[in-house]
Design an enzyme around this catalytic site. Sequence first.
Site, PDB file in Angstrom:
ATOM      1  N   ARG A 224       0.846  -1.191   0.000  1.00 24.84           N
ATOM      2  CA  ARG A 224       0.000   0.000   0.000  1.00 24.84           C
ATOM      3  C   ARG A 224       0.879   1.237   0.000  1.00 24.84           C
ATOM      4  O   ARG A 224       1.977   1.230   0.600  1.00 24.84           O
ATOM      5  CB  ARG A 224      -0.889   0.017   1.253  1.00 24.84           C
ATOM      6  N   HIS A 272      -1.633   1.080  -9.601  1.00 25.10           N
ATOM      7  CA  HIS A 272      -2.303   0.134  -8.690  1.00 25.10           C
ATOM      8  C   HIS A 272      -2.993  -0.996  -9.470  1.00 25.10           C
ATOM      9  O   HIS A 272      -4.207  -1.197  -9.375  1.00 25.10           O
ATOM     10  CB  HIS A 272      -3.315   0.864  -7.797  1.00 25.10           C
TER      11      HIS A 272
HETATM   12  P1  NDP Z   1      -2.041 -11.796   4.284  1.00 27.62           P
HETATM   13  O1  NDP Z   1      -2.943 -11.310   5.362  1.00 27.62           O
HETATM   14  O2  NDP Z   1      -2.207 -13.186   3.787  1.00 27.62           O
HETATM   15  O3  NDP Z   1      -0.526 -11.673   4.757  1.00 27.62           O
HETATM   16  C1  NDP Z   1      -0.032 -10.565   5.427  1.00 27.62           C
HETATM   17  C2  NDP Z   1       1.412 -10.841   5.842  1.00 27.62           C
HETATM   18  O4  NDP Z   1       1.962  -9.637   6.393  1.00 27.62           O
HETATM   19  C3  NDP Z   1       1.524 -11.926   6.919  1.00 27.62           C
HETATM   20  O5  NDP Z   1       2.644 -12.740   6.682  1.00 27.62           O
HETATM   21  C4  NDP Z   1       1.741 -11.094   8.185  1.00 27.62           C
HETATM   22  O6  NDP Z   1       2.489 -11.750   9.201  1.00 27.62           O
HETATM   23  C5  NDP Z   1       2.558  -9.945   7.642  1.00 27.62           C
HETATM   24  N1  NDP Z   1       2.476  -8.791   8.539  1.00 27.62           N
HETATM   25  C6  NDP Z   1       1.386  -8.074   8.897  1.00 27.62           C
HETATM   26  N2  NDP Z   1       1.721  -7.125   9.787  1.00 27.62           N
HETATM   27  C7  NDP Z   1       3.040  -7.265  10.004  1.00 27.62           C
HETATM   28  C8  NDP Z   1       3.978  -6.601  10.832  1.00 27.62           C
HETATM   29  N3  NDP Z   1       3.616  -5.596  11.635  1.00 27.62           N
HETATM   30  N4  NDP Z   1       5.260  -7.012  10.815  1.00 27.62           N
HETATM   31  C9  NDP Z   1       5.647  -8.040  10.024  1.00 27.62           C
HETATM   32  N5  NDP Z   1       4.804  -8.721   9.209  1.00 27.62           N
HETATM   33  C10 NDP Z   1       3.530  -8.336   9.211  1.00 27.62           C
HETATM   34  O7  NDP Z   1      -2.162 -10.745   3.092  1.00 27.62           O
HETATM   35  P2  NDP Z   1      -1.988 -11.010   1.537  1.00 27.62           P
HETATM   36  O8  NDP Z   1      -0.691 -11.673   1.299  1.00 27.62           O
HETATM   37  O9  NDP Z   1      -3.205 -11.622   0.982  1.00 27.62           O
HETATM   38  O10 NDP Z   1      -1.957  -9.488   0.990  1.00 27.62           O
HETATM   39  C11 NDP Z   1      -0.971  -8.584   1.421  1.00 27.62           C
HETATM   40  C12 NDP Z   1      -1.285  -7.168   0.960  1.00 27.62           C
HETATM   41  O11 NDP Z   1      -1.016  -7.000  -0.425  1.00 27.62           O
HETATM   42  C13 NDP Z   1      -2.737  -6.712   1.075  1.00 27.62           C
HETATM   43  O12 NDP Z   1      -3.082  -6.392   2.401  1.00 27.62           O
HETATM   44  C14 NDP Z   1      -2.768  -5.511   0.156  1.00 27.62           C
HETATM   45  O13 NDP Z   1      -2.420  -4.349   0.869  1.00 27.62           O
HETATM   46  C15 NDP Z   1      -1.675  -5.827  -0.870  1.00 27.62           C
HETATM   47  N6  NDP Z   1      -2.244  -6.061  -2.207  1.00 27.62           N
HETATM   48  C16 NDP Z   1      -1.935  -5.200  -3.225  1.00 27.62           C
HETATM   49  C17 NDP Z   1      -2.426  -5.402  -4.485  1.00 27.62           C
HETATM   50  C18 NDP Z   1      -2.037  -4.514  -5.610  1.00 27.62           C
HETATM   51  O14 NDP Z   1      -2.603  -4.630  -6.706  1.00 27.62           O
HETATM   52  N7  NDP Z   1      -1.065  -3.642  -5.441  1.00 27.62           N
HETATM   53  C19 NDP Z   1      -3.318  -6.519  -4.803  1.00 27.62           C
HETATM   54  C20 NDP Z   1      -3.568  -7.381  -3.670  1.00 27.62           C
HETATM   55  C21 NDP Z   1      -3.062  -7.124  -2.432  1.00 27.62           C
HETATM   56  P3  NDP Z   1       1.937 -13.086   9.931  1.00 27.62           P
HETATM   57  O15 NDP Z   1       2.011 -14.165   8.873  1.00 27.62           O
HETATM   58  O16 NDP Z   1       2.885 -13.313  11.024  1.00 27.62           O
HETATM   59  O17 NDP Z   1       0.528 -12.796  10.348  1.00 27.62           O
HETATM   60  C1  OXD Z   2      -6.149  -5.573  -3.137  1.00 28.30           C
HETATM   61  C2  OXD Z   2      -5.771  -4.571  -4.137  1.00 28.30           C
HETATM   62  O1  OXD Z   2      -5.983  -5.330  -1.940  1.00 28.30           O
HETATM   63  O2  OXD Z   2      -6.140  -4.727  -5.327  1.00 28.30           O
HETATM   64  O3  OXD Z   2      -6.632  -6.653  -3.536  1.00 28.30           O
HETATM   65  O4  OXD Z   2      -5.082  -3.611  -3.811  1.00 28.30           O
END
Ligand code: NDP
Ligand code: OXD
Length: 309
Positions: A224, A272
């Site tokens: 993000r 994005h």
């Molecule tokens: P998940 O919820 O599956 O994974 C999140 C990961 O981040 C987990 O491994 C979690 O750790 C880790 N995490 C969260 N907070 C912290 C922290 N404070 N310190 C260290 N690690 C942390 O999310 P997704 O993989 O499905 O998606 C990730 C992000 O990708 C979304 O939230 C979105 O913002 C972004 N995204 C962007 C898109 C785009 O088009 N640009 C499209 C889709 C998503 P733990 O495993 O220990 O809980």
């Molecule tokens: C998502 C994105 O969070 O598209 O899926 O950013």
Amino acid sequence: MTLLIKTDIDRGNAWAEALAANFPELKTVNWPFDGDPAEIDYALVWQPPKGELKRYPNLKAIFSVGAGIDHLASDPDLPRGIPVVRMVEPGLTAGMSEYVVLAVLNHHRFMLDYAAQRRAKLWEEIPQVPAEARQVGVLGLGVLGRDALEKLKPFGFRLAGWSRTPKSITGVTCFHGSGGLEEFLAETDILVCLLPLTAETTGILNAGTFAKLPAGAAVINVGRGGQLVERDLLAALDSGQIGGATLDVFQKEPLPEDHPFWEHPRVFMTPHVASMTVPQTAVRAIVANIQRLEAGESLQHVVDLKRGY
Ligand code: NDP
Ligand code: OXD
């Protein structure tokens, strides 16, 4: 059963068609909805206006069109006690891994340099670096981070990942928590951010983080925009501490016309679009979840709103 769809119009129609084909018993209505709010059982949303979802007294679950739910968690009037389900679907995961592999290879194979040479009509070779000489480090080892790492494995990079809680992934050196961040960064030549936006991850890509990376490292932000301190990246690009960046998400979207990233020779950017939810595949996850709830079973991929993801 009625589901309210709030996304952009074109995608809204694609969702309505995909839901009708997979779940004919479910009635869908598009936002803005001027019928009886009590009729709405489910909502499928992307960036609904703040306070909107509390208008529906019989809402049983809120489905986010995206994997990130910061667009919902940031609503102070989000109705409490209604489960929020994030998007986990194969089309979104595959798209993100394609983008991450593409961006990593772009930096690995000096494509920003060759683009600059092309503009200057320069024909010069840059020595190739073997993949095993570089470490790709992924911030976030969730659904998307783990899949991206899997897809990077065949290239032979050294792979590392960082998460909040400890992880063990074959072929990936895993670090966790604030205590593990410095060690993770120290060896990471290409840094990929796939974190959710939370209070802890806001501004995590900052001058201090960049200083801990090896000089000339690349930064890929697909998490993000709020995770990147944009002025710190510009300063790190100017000093050479960061050699190049691929950015898909920004503090302000659309990126303002006068933003320095537009013209920056060391920045590759996209609007994005790193990955998009595919209604035709995503609809199966939503239908399965509604059927589970209607059968008295628990929902899958419900987020913890206190934790923020
Ligand atoms: P998940 O919820 O599956 O994974 C999140 C990961 O981040 C987990 O491994 C979690 O750790 C880790 N995490 C969260 N907070 C912290 C922290 N404070 N310190 C260290 N690690 C942390 O999310 P997704 O993989 O499905 O998606 C990730 C992000 O990708 C979304 O939230 C979105 O913002 C972004 N995204 C962007 C898109 C785009 O088009 N640009 C499209 C889709 C998503 P733990 O495993 O220990 O809980
Ligand atoms: C998502 C994105 O969070 O598209 O899926 O950013």
